[in-house]
Design a protein around this motif. Structure first.
Motif, PDB file in Angstrom:
ATOM      1  N   UNK A 195       0.840  -1.206   0.000  1.00 29.53           N
ATOM      2  CA  UNK A 195       0.000   0.000   0.000  1.00 29.53           C
ATOM      3  C   UNK A 195       0.869   1.248   0.000  1.00 29.53           C
ATOM      4  N   UNK A 196       1.950   1.223   0.783  1.00 24.83           N
ATOM      5  CA  UNK A 196       2.881   2.354   0.787  1.00 24.83           C
ATOM      6  C   UNK A 196       3.471   2.581  -0.596  1.00 24.83           C
ATOM      7  N   UNK A 197       3.791   1.495  -1.296  1.00 20.10           N
ATOM      8  CA  UNK A 197       4.375   1.634  -2.628  1.00 20.10           C
ATOM      9  C   UNK A 197       3.345   2.121  -3.646  1.00 20.10           C
ATOM     10  N   UNK A 198       2.085   1.796  -3.431  1.00 22.34           N
ATOM     11  CA  UNK A 198       1.040   2.354  -4.301  1.00 22.34           C
ATOM     12  C   UNK A 198       0.984   3.869  -4.155  1.00 22.34           C
ATOM     13  N   UNK A 199       1.241   4.353  -2.953  1.00 21.68           N
ATOM     14  CA  UNK A 199       1.149   5.790  -2.676  1.00 21.68           C
ATOM     15  C   UNK A 199       2.457   6.517  -3.023  1.00 21.68           C
ATOM     16  N   UNK A 200       3.575   5.992  -2.544  1.00 23.20           N
ATOM     17  CA  UNK A 200       4.849   6.697  -2.651  1.00 23.20           C
ATOM     18  C   UNK A 200       5.866   6.013  -3.565  1.00 23.20           C
ATOM     19  N   UNK A 201       5.508   4.891  -4.156  1.00 20.50           N
ATOM     20  CA  UNK A 201       6.491   4.097  -4.894  1.00 20.50           C
ATOM     21  C   UNK A 201       7.177   4.828  -6.025  1.00 20.50           C
ATOM     22  N   UNK A 202       6.427   5.608  -6.779  1.00 20.52           N
ATOM     23  CA  UNK A 202       7.014   6.326  -7.914  1.00 20.52           C
ATOM     24  C   UNK A 202       8.054   7.336  -7.441  1.00 20.52           C
ATOM     25  N   UNK A 203       7.690   8.159  -6.459  1.00 18.45           N
ATOM     26  CA  UNK A 203       8.630   9.157  -5.935  1.00 18.45           C
ATOM     27  C   UNK A 203       9.851   8.481  -5.319  1.00 18.45           C
ATOM     28  N   UNK A 204       9.610   7.409  -4.581  1.00 21.72           N
ATOM     29  CA  UNK A 204      10.704   6.692  -3.928  1.00 21.72           C
ATOM     30  C   UNK A 204      11.675   6.112  -4.953  1.00 21.72           C
ATOM     31  N   UNK A 205      11.141   5.400  -5.939  1.00 18.04           N
ATOM     32  CA  UNK A 205      11.994   4.750  -6.931  1.00 18.04           C
ATOM     33  C   UNK A 205      12.796   5.777  -7.725  1.00 18.04           C
ATOM     34  N   UNK A 206      12.170   6.865  -8.090  1.00 20.22           N
ATOM     35  CA  UNK A 206      12.886   7.904  -8.830  1.00 20.22           C
ATOM     36  C   UNK A 206      14.044   8.474  -8.009  1.00 20.22           C
ATOM     37  N   UNK A 207      13.805   8.691  -6.711  1.00 21.51           N
ATOM     38  CA  UNK A 207      14.863   9.245  -5.867  1.00 21.51           C
ATOM     39  C   UNK A 207      15.981   8.236  -5.634  1.00 21.51           C
ATOM     40  N   UNK A 208      15.636   6.956  -5.542  1.00 23.03           N
ATOM     41  CA  UNK A 208      16.654   5.916  -5.391  1.00 23.03           C
ATOM     42  C   UNK A 208      17.642   5.971  -6.553  1.00 23.03           C
ATOM     43  N   UNK A 209      17.111   6.035  -7.770  1.00 26.39           N
ATOM     44  CA  UNK A 209      17.977   6.054  -8.952  1.00 26.39           C
ATOM     45  C   UNK A 209      18.749   7.371  -9.041  1.00 26.39           C
ATOM     46  N   UNK A 210      18.094   8.489  -8.741  1.00 29.48           N
ATOM     47  CA  UNK A 210      18.810   9.772  -8.710  1.00 29.48           C
ATOM     48  C   UNK A 210      19.976   9.709  -7.732  1.00 29.48           C
ATOM     49  N   UNK A 211      19.729   9.123  -6.579  1.00 28.67           N
ATOM     50  CA  UNK A 211      20.790   9.019  -5.572  1.00 28.67           C
ATOM     51  C   UNK A 211      21.930   8.125  -6.040  1.00 28.67           C
ATOM     52  N   UNK A 212      21.588   7.019  -6.707  1.00 22.37           N
ATOM     53  CA  UNK A 212      22.633   6.114  -7.193  1.00 22.37           C
ATOM     54  C   UNK A 212      23.514   6.815  -8.219  1.00 22.37           C
ATOM     55  N   UNK A 213      22.893   7.537  -9.131  1.00 20.25           N
ATOM     56  CA  UNK A 213      23.669   8.262 -10.139  1.00 20.25           C
ATOM     57  C   UNK A 213      24.524   9.345  -9.474  1.00 20.25           C
ATOM     58  N   UNK A 214      23.940  10.048  -8.507  1.00 25.62           N
ATOM     59  CA  UNK A 214      24.686  11.107  -7.812  1.00 25.62           C
ATOM     60  C   UNK A 214      25.850  10.527  -7.027  1.00 25.62           C
ATOM     61  N   UNK A 215      25.639   9.376  -6.385  1.00 19.82           N
ATOM     62  CA  UNK A 215      26.712   8.734  -5.634  1.00 19.82           C
ATOM     63  C   UNK A 215      27.836   8.296  -6.568  1.00 19.82           C
ATOM     64  N   UNK A 216      27.471   7.704  -7.708  1.00 22.12           N
ATOM     65  CA  UNK A 216      28.482   7.263  -8.670  1.00 22.12           C
ATOM     66  C   UNK A 216      29.307   8.451  -9.168  1.00 22.12           C
TER      67      UNK A 216
END
Length: 447
Positions: A286-307
């Motif tokens: 249910x949390x992923x239905x609500x926030x999953x898109x924002x969360x996943x996008x930030x995860x990838x942004x963070x990975x690219x920024x960390x790299x």
């Protein structure tokens, strides 16, 4: 001395039973250390929301439920049956299929179930090699080998760390395997699911795509769903980029394959399937239905920024020519800094938690001391960190591995850094009053 009558306080119990003190303190200390004082970048881990953790503590951890919902071998499961069906429904909505199996208790158990459902001992499987990122359960050294299924490796394009489709075609058409596996444990860019599925289906093989690491990214829409690209089924765990409790999952495209899976998961690999995780899985869905898109996008942004930040600090970060990563993972070659084992140990002394990892050009004998490190941003994102924090983390890693600063000195900086990131994001927040109410309900049946 035994405790009788009214239950004494913990201090009394600890005095009476020193072993009890040690057990409780170890559990508490681990929790405090990992949640308040560490920067955790193990790519296969995450943290649940407080609400998901609370519903995880429920009476069904004591119960058995062999078989499928409403067709059990035991009684007393009317609420568990409803909960399991609800959790399946929620996960199915996220994955675009009604055929979801939640009884595997881990990603490896899910893989074993899928392998055994569509291949028998003596059959062949074409897989990506471990050096190219595949999980050990896909190989002769793990689940595949334990099932007596022969492993044939797909050729890998070393420049891009991915499957060489043209060479894989020749192998698949020549070997004619029963199953072809995709997905990986080191998984920076998607495997060519559509192309490999077309080849595999032409010779009648099933395509099993292990999405354990990227399940949350698929649900969040930043990674393509293999089921829509030709994979016959996906296997997964539920605790990596999908931030739920530890557990397993299989989803299929057809009812026929779903039924085959059901025949194998029980009774072959799972008896009782750890029922207490179902509620937490459903809450996380249910949390992923609500926030999953924002969360996943930030995860990838963070990975690219960390790299990018690690590269700027002087590290040899993999696949710069492709943009480093499109997942939650970053791979770093530290062969010039002491190799993976030493570097991971030094970072742990500074409370920076990563894991050593084989890179595609490592030799099989390098498995105990590979040339790489694997870093994940999914849990950092869950704690509310963003691109600026990735730059600070890269700086701290440089201090330990390149500048050779005392890890104890850097550890103090890590602890100070974590003080600003102690609350889980992208999940349900509840008041302390509601926490107590739910805890009472779960532990003492007082609602």
């Amino acid at each position: 001395m035994e405790v009788t009558g009214e239950s004494p306080g913990l201090s009394t119990l600890f005095t009476l039973y020193p072993d009890l003190r040690e057990v409780v303190e170890l559990a508490v200390n681990h929790t405090l250390w990992r949640k308040r004082y560490c920067i955790n970048m193990i790519a296969s881990e995450n943290v649940m929301s407080p609400l998901a953790m609370l519903v995880y503590l429920n009476d069904s951890m004591h119960r058995y439920a062999e078989g499928k919902p409403f067709k059990r071998f035991y009684q007393g499961l009317k609420y568990v049956d409803q909960l399991e069906v609800k959790a399946q429904q929620l996960m199915g909505e996220l994955l675009g299929t009604p055929y979801v199996e939640l009884r595997p208790i881990s990603g490896t158990t899910a893989n074993a179930t899928a392998f055994r459902a569509f291949a028998k001992p003596g059959d062949k499987a074409v897989v990506a090699p471990v050096q190219a990122g595949a999980h050990v359960s896909h190989t002769r050294y793990g689940t595949l080998g334990a099932l007596g299924i022969e492993q044939i490796e797909m050729p890998v394009d070393l420049e891009n760390w991915n499957i060489d489709v043209d060479k894989a075609r020749k192998v698949i058409e020549e070997v004619k395997p029963k199953i072809v596996t995709l997905g990986g444990s080191l998984y920076l860019f998607p495997h060519p699911t559509k192309e490999i599925a077309e080849i595999a289906h032409s010779i009648g093989a099933k395509v099993i795509h292990d999405v354990a690491h990227v399940l949350g990214l698929i649900i969040g829409g930043v990674w393509e769903n293999p089921l829509k690209l030709g994979a016959d089924l996906i296997t997964s765990s539920t605790h990596k980029t999908f931030p739920g409790p530890q557990g397993g999952l299989i989803a299929t495209v057809t009812e026929e394959d779903y039924k085959e899976i059901g025949k194998v998961v029980f009774p072959m690999f799972v008896s009782n399937h750890h029922l207490h995780r179902l509620a937490a899985t459903a809450v996380t869905a249910i949390e992923m239905k609500i926030w999953g898109k924002d969360y996943a996008q930030q995860v990838v942004k963070n990975a690219k920024a960390l790299a990018e930040a690690l590269a700027a600090e002087g590290f040899k970060v993999a696949l710069e020519h492709l943009g480093y990563t499109s997942s939650h993972q970053v791979a770093v070659d530290v062969s010039n800094l002491g190799r993976g084992t030493k570097c991971a140990q030094l970072l742990e002394e500074a409370n920076i938690i990563v894991n050593k990892n084989m890179l595609p050009y490592d030799r099989p004998e390098d498995v105990k001391d590979p040339s790489g490190l694997r870093l994940g941003t999914q849990e950092l994102t869950r704690w509310g960190m963003k691109e600026d924090e990735m730059k600070e983390i890269a700086r701290l890693i440089r201090m330990v591995l390149i500048d050779k600063r005392d890890p104890a000195e850097v550890r103090k900086m890590v602890v100070e850094f974590r003080k600003n990131f102690l609350e889980v994001h992208y999940g349900f927040k509840i008041s302390r009053e509601d926490e107590v109410k739910l805890l009472n309900a779960m532990l003492h049946a007082a609602w």
